[in-house]
Write a protein that holds these residues in place. Structure first.
Motif, PDB file in Angstrom:
ATOM      1  N   LEU A 230      37.342-172.345  67.243  1.00 16.61           N
ATOM      2  CA  LEU A 230      36.263-171.780  67.906  1.00 16.61           C
ATOM      3  C   LEU A 230      35.079-172.205  67.104  1.00 16.61           C
ATOM      4  O   LEU A 230      35.108-172.324  66.135  1.00 16.61           O
ATOM      5  CB  LEU A 230      36.343-170.425  67.548  1.00 16.61           C
ATOM      6  N   PRO A 231      33.755-172.363  68.024  1.00 16.25           N
ATOM      7  CA  PRO A 231      32.430-172.518  67.391  1.00 16.25           C
ATOM      8  C   PRO A 231      32.064-171.447  66.256  1.00 16.25           C
ATOM      9  O   PRO A 231      32.185-170.438  66.502  1.00 16.25           O
ATOM     10  CB  PRO A 231      31.633-172.755  68.699  1.00 16.25           C
ATOM     11  N   GLY A 232      31.308-172.071  65.371  1.00 14.41           N
ATOM     12  CA  GLY A 232      30.819-171.254  64.425  1.00 14.41           C
ATOM     13  C   GLY A 232      29.334-171.220  64.481  1.00 14.41           C
ATOM     14  O   GLY A 232      28.535-170.506  63.629  1.00 14.41           O
ATOM     15  N   GLN A 233      28.544-171.763  65.627  1.00  8.95           N
ATOM     16  CA  GLN A 233      27.481-171.971  65.426  1.00  8.95           C
ATOM     17  C   GLN A 233      26.476-170.857  66.112  1.00  8.95           C
ATOM     18  O   GLN A 233      25.419-170.577  65.634  1.00  8.95           O
ATOM     19  CB  GLN A 233      26.779-173.040  66.102  1.00  8.95           C
ATOM     20  N   GLN A 234      27.204-170.074  66.951  1.00  2.89           N
ATOM     21  CA  GLN A 234      26.562-168.684  67.558  1.00  2.89           C
ATOM     22  C   GLN A 234      27.482-167.660  67.376  1.00  2.89           C
ATOM     23  O   GLN A 234      28.506-167.934  67.310  1.00  2.89           O
ATOM     24  CB  GLN A 234      26.058-169.353  68.914  1.00  2.89           C
ATOM     25  N   PRO A 235      26.933-166.458  67.400  1.00  2.00           N
ATOM     26  CA  PRO A 235      27.862-165.433  67.546  1.00  2.00           C
ATOM     27  C   PRO A 235      28.775-164.938  68.682  1.00  2.00           C
ATOM     28  O   PRO A 235      28.364-165.513  69.849  1.00  2.00           O
ATOM     29  CB  PRO A 235      26.888-164.218  67.404  1.00  2.00           C
ATOM     30  N   LEU A 236      30.151-164.677  68.272  1.00  2.00           N
ATOM     31  CA  LEU A 236      31.004-164.473  69.262  1.00  2.00           C
ATOM     32  C   LEU A 236      31.225-162.808  69.391  1.00  2.00           C
ATOM     33  O   LEU A 236      31.375-162.129  68.525  1.00  2.00           O
ATOM     34  CB  LEU A 236      32.405-165.172  68.794  1.00  2.00           C
ATOM     35  N   TYR A 237      31.224-162.393  70.592  1.00  2.00           N
ATOM     36  CA  TYR A 237      31.388-160.842  71.043  1.00  2.00           C
ATOM     37  C   TYR A 237      32.572-160.923  71.734  1.00  2.00           C
ATOM     38  O   TYR A 237      33.194-161.188  72.359  1.00  2.00           O
ATOM     39  CB  TYR A 237      30.186-160.773  72.230  1.00  2.00           C
ATOM     40  N   PRO A 238      33.268-159.538  71.464  1.00  2.00           N
ATOM     41  CA  PRO A 238      34.026-158.802  71.749  1.00  2.00           C
ATOM     42  C   PRO A 238      33.781-158.678  73.547  1.00  2.00           C
ATOM     43  O   PRO A 238      32.691-158.355  73.947  1.00  2.00           O
ATOM     44  CB  PRO A 238      34.253-157.334  71.456  1.00  2.00           C
ATOM     45  N   ALA A 239      34.745-159.099  74.417  1.00  2.00           N
ATOM     46  CA  ALA A 239      34.272-159.060  75.861  1.00  2.00           C
ATOM     47  C   ALA A 239      35.510-158.929  76.637  1.00  2.00           C
ATOM     48  O   ALA A 239      36.806-159.002  76.270  1.00  2.00           O
ATOM     49  CB  ALA A 239      33.767-160.584  76.159  1.00  2.00           C
ATOM     50  N   VAL A 240      35.228-158.205  77.927  1.00  2.00           N
ATOM     51  CA  VAL A 240      36.482-158.125  78.953  1.00  2.00           C
ATOM     52  C   VAL A 240      35.927-158.652  80.296  1.00  2.00           C
ATOM     53  O   VAL A 240      34.655-158.316  80.293  1.00  2.00           O
ATOM     54  CB  VAL A 240      37.147-156.780  79.009  1.00  2.00           C
ATOM     55  N   SER A 241      36.616-158.951  81.179  1.00  2.00           N
ATOM     56  CA  SER A 241      36.224-158.904  82.570  1.00  2.00           C
ATOM     57  C   SER A 241      37.463-158.476  83.280  1.00  2.00           C
ATOM     58  O   SER A 241      38.748-158.241  83.362  1.00  2.00           O
ATOM     59  CB  SER A 241      36.101-160.642  83.258  1.00  2.00           C
ATOM     60  N   ALA A 242      36.989-157.754  84.460  1.00  2.00           N
ATOM     61  CA  ALA A 242      37.694-156.802  85.342  1.00  2.00           C
ATOM     62  C   ALA A 242      37.404-157.209  86.728  1.00  2.00           C
ATOM     63  O   ALA A 242      36.255-157.454  86.891  1.00  2.00           O
ATOM     64  CB  ALA A 242      37.884-155.255  84.944  1.00  2.00           C
TER      65      ALA A 242
END
Length: 260
Positions: A230-242
């Motif tokens: 995974l990239p470490g340059q930018q923040p990663l957010y919890p996410a879902v799609s429905a």
């Protein structure tokens, strides 16, 4: 001369007064207060005292405080932390709204639309875990995972939106496929006849920003690493799609994962 019992009463009273004062401060000021002296640190390190209870009362809806939703975060401070990491009402599809409890998203019954939501906090460092509970029908596509701020939150049709580009990574609970950059990354978990997700089950998502991996647990069973590199340059957010109308998905941040 004051005996030990009097000292104990005076100390308890002093602690209670400090707790009341601290309950009026914001979280940034509380962090600074915890660095002042050992006594203040001791008080603020108690996650179930009146400081955190009163902050919870002021910030969290009563039904969230009393429901089973937050059973995995038993202390007041942990519940408050979960609230500050919950779904972001300003960072979701226009077809999604966050319910008054603050932890549950509701997808409106809009035809031919796929809709996503991100959490309030993104991560670049450390190790983080949160639980996702799908509380309505999955429909044809139901994806949980992570996304950057660049990932889209709505598109036409019923598709696996999370994992449809290079800005998101997802696990489709309907067919047990991993998705990234618009492609299937294989089956997950790597088990023969892996059981399908049952509505209401809690899935623990584990993001390790030190090893740049994303993993999942279900029913306290570690399912293995799903994504590496995974990239470490930018923040990663919890996410879902429905895609399913009126379905609801809750997310509760847990903090650093417990190993073992």
């Amino acid at each position: 001369m004051v005996d030990d019992e009097d000292n104990g009463i005076a100390g308890a009273l002093k602690d209670h007064i400090l707790e009341v004062i601290f309950s009026y401060l914001d979280l940034h000021d509380l962090r600074n207060c915890s660095l002042v002296c050992k006594n203040w640190y001791r008080i603020l390190n108690d996650e179930n005292n009146d400081v955190w209870r009163l902050h919870c009362v002021n910030k969290l809806a009563e039904d969230a405080m009393t429901s089973d939703l937050l059973s995995s975060v038993p202390t007041y401070k942990a519940k408050l932390r979960g609230f500050y990491h919950a779904w972001n009402p300003h960072d979701c599809s226009r077809n999604v709204y966050i319910k008054p409890n603050g932890f549950t998203l509701h997808r409106n019954p809009v035809a031919q639309s796929t809709d996503a939501s991100r959490g309030k906090m993104g991560f670049r460092h450390g190790r983080h875990a949160w639980e996702v509970i799908w509380e309505g029908p999955l429909g044809t596509v139901a994806v949980i995972g992570i996304a950057t701020k660049e990932a889209p939150l709505q598109c036409h049709g019923y598709v696996a939106l999370l994992g449809s580009d290079d800005q998101s990574w997802g696990w489709n609970l309907v067919d047990n496929h991993l998705l990234h950059n618009g492609n299937s990354q294989g089956n997950y978990p790597l088990l023969n006849n892996a059981p399908k997700y049952q509505v209401g089950e809690r899935i623990r998502v584990i993001l390790d920003c030190e090893d740049n991996t994303l993993s999942f647990e279900k029913n306290y069973e570690f399912l293995g690493v799903a994504f590496r590199g995974l990239p470490g340059q930018q923040p990663l957010y919890p996410a879902v799609s429905a895609v399913y109308g009126n379905t609801e998905v809750s997310m509760v941040y847990l903090g650093p994962p417990m190993d073992g």
